[in-house]
Motif scaffolding. Sequence first.
Motif, PDB file in Angstrom:
ATOM      1  N   SER A 173      -7.250   0.739  -4.466  1.00 42.15           N
ATOM      2  CA  SER A 173      -8.707   0.686  -4.407  1.00 42.15           C
ATOM      3  C   SER A 173      -9.300   1.067  -3.052  1.00 42.15           C
ATOM      4  CB  SER A 173      -9.180  -0.723  -4.774  1.00 42.15           C
ATOM      5  OG  SER A 173      -8.701  -1.652  -3.832  1.00 42.15           O
ATOM      6  N   TRP A 174      -8.484   1.188  -2.011  1.00 44.46           N
ATOM      7  CA  TRP A 174      -9.067   1.418  -0.683  1.00 44.46           C
ATOM      8  C   TRP A 174      -9.805   2.749  -0.583  1.00 44.46           C
ATOM      9  CZ3 TRP A 174      -7.630   5.245   2.827  1.00 44.46           C
ATOM     10  CH2 TRP A 174      -6.472   5.946   2.530  1.00 44.46           C
ATOM     11  N   VAL A 188       0.849  -1.198   0.000  1.00 40.22           N
ATOM     12  CA  VAL A 188       0.000   0.000   0.000  1.00 40.22           C
ATOM     13  C   VAL A 188       0.882   1.245   0.000  1.00 40.22           C
ATOM     14  CG1 VAL A 188      -1.666   1.342   1.358  1.00 40.22           C
ATOM     15  CG2 VAL A 188      -1.970  -1.125   1.109  1.00 40.22           C
ATOM     16  N   ALA A 222      -4.507  -3.325  -3.326  1.00 39.47           N
ATOM     17  CA  ALA A 222      -5.393  -2.767  -2.305  1.00 39.47           C
ATOM     18  C   ALA A 222      -5.160  -1.269  -2.150  1.00 39.47           C
ATOM     19  CB  ALA A 222      -5.167  -3.468  -0.964  1.00 39.47           C
TER      20      ALA A 222
END
Length: 187
Positions: free
Chosen positions: A133-134, A14, A130
Amino acid sequence: MLFPSQTALMASGVLAHHGALPLPAAVAMAVLGALTGHVIGHLVGCRWGPRLVANLPDRVTGSPGYRAALHTVGAYSARAVLLGRFNAVLRTLVPVMCGAVGVPWARFVGLSLLGSLLWAPSCVAVGMAAGGSWQKWGGSGVLAAGGAVLLLTRSLPMLLSYLSSRKAQANAPLTSAGRGPRRPLLQ
């Protein structure tokens, strides 16, 4: 156990997605950390494996599952090391068992390196995906809630085991008839 390696690698993915961490550094450190953890586990198994086993309860060492696990690790060390890398419990136990049953050092390190090269980048890649898209799913609130759920689900088995052992100790008789004194875990 409270902050598992897989979670850390996904978090580094991330961070890499958002430019806070260079992707090559994240992958290199992930592979190095995974390999280092396995090497330490193997060394622990080589050095203290027999003592650790000697201090396990008879119900564990006498169980068919325990004997099957030792046989599997000894006979199929390549599969155990490679597939064990992708399972949280086996990721911790297989290196120690490999050291305890005498899997040769060079073979173990080679297999562990291969497993680390497959596992670590895949975890970072999941974090990268992730990370992209978080924010679509609700931003930092969803990220915080997901982190809390991960922490809870990873630490809940440990907490339940601790509570169960405390309850068993409280219910145990004060004397242990027919048993000698307990040996310390590491002598």
